[in-house]
Design an enzyme around this catalytic site. Structure first.
Site, PDB file in Angstrom:
ATOM      1  N   ASP A  44      -1.456   6.174  -5.755  1.00  0.00           N
ATOM      2  CA  ASP A  44      -1.906   7.017  -6.269  1.00  0.00           C
ATOM      3  C   ASP A  44      -2.263   8.115  -6.872  1.00  0.00           C
ATOM      4  O   ASP A  44      -0.310   8.759  -7.068  1.00  0.00           O
ATOM      5  CB  ASP A  44      -2.047   7.619  -4.745  1.00  0.00           C
ATOM      6  CG  ASP A  44      -3.004   6.124  -3.570  1.00  0.00           C
ATOM      7  OD1 ASP A  44      -3.723   6.119  -3.831  1.00  0.00           O
ATOM      8  OD2 ASP A  44      -2.050   6.676  -3.202  1.00  0.00           O
ATOM      9  N   GLU A  84      -4.310   3.903  -8.580  1.00  0.00           N
ATOM     10  CA  GLU A  84      -5.546   4.452  -7.687  1.00  0.00           C
ATOM     11  C   GLU A  84      -5.301   6.150  -8.637  1.00  0.00           C
ATOM     12  O   GLU A  84      -4.735   6.673  -8.571  1.00  0.00           O
ATOM     13  CB  GLU A  84      -5.459   4.572  -6.380  1.00  0.00           C
ATOM     14  CG  GLU A  84      -6.604   5.003  -6.502  1.00  0.00           C
ATOM     15  CD  GLU A  84      -7.205   4.903  -4.858  1.00  0.00           C
ATOM     16  OE1 GLU A  84      -6.610   4.115  -4.088  1.00  0.00           O
ATOM     17  OE2 GLU A  84      -8.382   6.062  -4.649  1.00  0.00           O
ATOM     18  N   HIS A  94       0.861  -0.909   0.361  1.00  0.00           N
ATOM     19  CA  HIS A  94       0.010   0.148   0.392  1.00  0.00           C
ATOM     20  C   HIS A  94       0.452   1.282  -0.090  1.00  0.00           C
ATOM     21  O   HIS A  94       1.665   1.388   0.819  1.00  0.00           O
ATOM     22  CB  HIS A  94      -1.146   0.089   1.410  1.00  0.00           C
ATOM     23  CG  HIS A  94      -2.166   0.601   0.964  1.00  0.00           C
ATOM     24  ND1 HIS A  94      -2.391   1.402   2.017  1.00  0.00           N
ATOM     25  CD2 HIS A  94      -2.676   1.429   0.032  1.00  0.00           C
ATOM     26  CE1 HIS A  94      -3.351   2.684   1.728  1.00  0.00           C
ATOM     27  NE2 HIS A  94      -3.714   2.255   1.214  1.00  0.00           N
ATOM     28  N   GLU A 111       0.814  -0.878  -4.742  1.00  0.00           N
ATOM     29  CA  GLU A 111      -0.489   0.403  -4.768  1.00  0.00           C
ATOM     30  C   GLU A 111      -0.260   1.612  -4.873  1.00  0.00           C
ATOM     31  O   GLU A 111       1.483   1.894  -4.178  1.00  0.00           O
ATOM     32  CB  GLU A 111      -1.208  -0.237  -3.898  1.00  0.00           C
ATOM     33  CG  GLU A 111      -2.822   0.139  -4.198  1.00  0.00           C
ATOM     34  CD  GLU A 111      -2.959   1.554  -3.038  1.00  0.00           C
ATOM     35  OE1 GLU A 111      -3.716   2.821  -2.982  1.00  0.00           O
ATOM     36  OE2 GLU A 111      -1.806   1.994  -2.582  1.00  0.00           O
ATOM     37  N   HIS A 119      -1.173  10.666  -2.336  1.00  0.00           N
ATOM     38  CA  HIS A 119      -2.374  10.684  -1.502  1.00  0.00           C
ATOM     39  C   HIS A 119      -3.411  11.416  -1.733  1.00  0.00           C
ATOM     40  O   HIS A 119      -4.426  11.224  -2.801  1.00  0.00           O
ATOM     41  CB  HIS A 119      -2.021   9.451  -0.636  1.00  0.00           C
ATOM     42  CG  HIS A 119      -3.286   8.630   0.084  1.00  0.00           C
ATOM     43  ND1 HIS A 119      -4.314   9.575   0.683  1.00  0.00           N
ATOM     44  CD2 HIS A 119      -4.116   8.568  -0.295  1.00  0.00           C
ATOM     45  CE1 HIS A 119      -5.262   8.839   0.987  1.00  0.00           C
ATOM     46  NE2 HIS A 119      -5.352   7.825   0.274  1.00  0.00           N
TER      47      HIS A 119
HETATM   48  O1  G3P Z   1      -7.120   0.579  -2.663  1.00  0.00           O
HETATM   49  C1  G3P Z   1      -7.192  -0.198  -1.352  1.00  0.00           C
HETATM   50  C2  G3P Z   1      -6.422   1.733  -0.846  1.00  0.00           C
HETATM   51  O2  G3P Z   1      -5.408   2.619  -1.617  1.00  0.00           O
HETATM   52  C3  G3P Z   1      -7.165   2.845  -0.667  1.00  0.00           C
HETATM   53  O3  G3P Z   1      -7.914   3.966   0.407  1.00  0.00           O
HETATM   54  O4  G3P Z   1      -7.483   5.757   0.635  1.00  0.00           O
HETATM   55  O5  G3P Z   1      -5.337   4.672   1.559  1.00  0.00           O
HETATM   56  O6  G3P Z   1      -6.124   5.164  -1.424  1.00  0.00           O
HETATM   57  P1  G3P Z   1      -6.132   4.874   0.141  1.00  0.00           P
HETATM   58 CA    CA Z   2      -5.097   4.041  -2.308  1.00  0.00          CA
END
Ligand code: G3P
Ligand code: CA
Length: 258
Positions: A45, A121, A16, A43, A58
Site C-alpha cells: 500500500d 495499491e 498481502h 501486495e 496501509h
Molecule cells: O487488494 C486487496 C487488498 O489489499 C485490499 O484491502 O484494505 O488490505 O488494502 P486492504
Molecule cells: Ca492493500
C-alpha cells in the site's frame, strides 16, 4: 509471469502487505520473508508523506503500525523514519522503519530473475492521483511496470492509471469503491481485474464480472477451506495474509495432475 494471472487452471499467490502472518505488515522483513516463501506476487500500500515521498503503509495514520500518532500526510519523510514500525508486532522486529517504495524496488532488483509480480495499491487520499503518478514514475525507473497491477478503492485513481498510462488496473465490486462510475465507459471498463473480499465472493458474482471481461481475484483466503471455496467460485488469483495454505494446496493439485 503476468500471463499466469489470466490462467484459471493454476493458483497464483500474492502476499498481502508482505508475509503479514509472520512479520509486521508492509515492512522490508515482511517482503523479504514473502519472497523466501516463494510467493508469486507482493501486495503493498502506498501513501504520500507531507514532502511527497511514497511510503509503504496501509492506514491513513501511523497509529496502528508504528509507535507514533497522527496522519501519514502530516509527516515529512525524515520524521516518518524516526518511527518504529516493527515493535508493535513483536519485539524481535523493533527498529524496522516504514519503507519507501524505492527500498522495496532495490530488494526486488536484487532478486533478479526471481522477482515477483507486484500489486501496487494506491490508498485513497486527497493526493492519490499524485501518488499514482509518482509510483508509476518510480516503478518505470526500475523497469518494473510490466510486472505491476495497480489497485485502488478510488475509481478515479483506477481510471487515471488506465487512461493515462494504459497499465493493468485492479478495482473492486462497485459497492466497495468510491467515485465509482456506472455504465459503458464507466469504472468497470477501466479495470483489468476485480478483487472480491471473501465475504463478497460467490460463483454468480465472479461470473458476472468475468462476463464483463474482467480478471477476478480474491482477498484473503487464509485457510485451505477458503482456498477451495475460491477455486469453486472460479477464482485462482489469491491475495493472502497467510500464503502457505494456498501454496500447499497448489502443490497437492499439481502432484495429483502429474
Ligand atoms: O487488494 C486487496 C487488498 O489489499 C485490499 O484491502 O484494505 O488490505 O488494502 P486492504
Ligand atoms: Ca492493500
Amino acid at each position: 509471469l503476468i500471463d499466469r494471472l489470466q490462467d484459471t487452471t493454476t493458483i497464483v499467490v500474492s502476499a498481502h502487505r508482505g508475509l503479514k502472518c509472520a512479520c509486521p505488515e508492509n515492512t522490508i522483513p515482511a517482503f523479504r520473508r514473502a519472497l523466501e516463501a516463494g510467493v508469486d506476487m507482493l501486495e503493498f500500500d502506498l501513501r504520500l508523506t507531507k514532502d511527497k515521498r511514497l511510503a509503504i503503509i496501509h492506514d491513513d495514520t501511523v497509529d496502528r503500525t508504528t509507535n507514533g500518532t497522527g496522519a501519514v500526510s502530516e509527516y515529512t519523510w525524515a520524521e516518518l523514519q524516526r518511527l518504529d514500525a516493527g515493535g508493535w508486532f513483536d519485539k524481535a522486529f523493533e527498529g524496522c522503519r516504514v519503507p519507501a517504495l524505492e527500498e522495496l524496488c532495490e530488494l526486488l532488483a536484487a532478486s533478479g530473475a526471481n522477482a515477483p509480480l507486484l500489486n501496487v495499491e494506491i490508498k485513497p487520499s486527497a493526493d492519490a492521483i499524485d501518488a499514482a503518478d509518482r509510483a508509476v514514475e518510480t516503478l518505470r525507473g526500475y523497469g518494473f511496470l510490466e510486472r505491476c497491477v495497480f489497485t485502488s478503492f478510488d475509481a478515479s485513481v483506477v481510471a487515471h492509471v488506465h487512461d493515462t498510462y494504459g497499465l493493468r488496473t485492479q478495482g473492486f465490486p462497485a459497492e466497495s469503491m468510491r467515485h465509482f462510475v456506472d455504465g459503458p465507459g464507466g469504472t468497470y471498463s477501466k479495470m483489468w481485474a476485480a478483487a472480491f473480499s471473501m465475504e463478497q465472493l460467490t460463483p454468480q458474482r465472479v461470473r458476472e464480472l468475468r462476463e464483463r471481461g474482467l480478471q477476478t481475484w480474491c482477498y484473503c483466503p487464509d485457510t485451505e477451506r477458503d482456498v477451495f471455496y475460491a477455486l469453486g467460485c472460479g477464482v485462482s488469483v489469491m491475495t493472502c495474509n497467510d500464503p502457505f495454505p494456498a501454496m500447499r494446496l497448489r502443490r497437492r493439485l499439481e502432484a495429483d495432475d502429474s
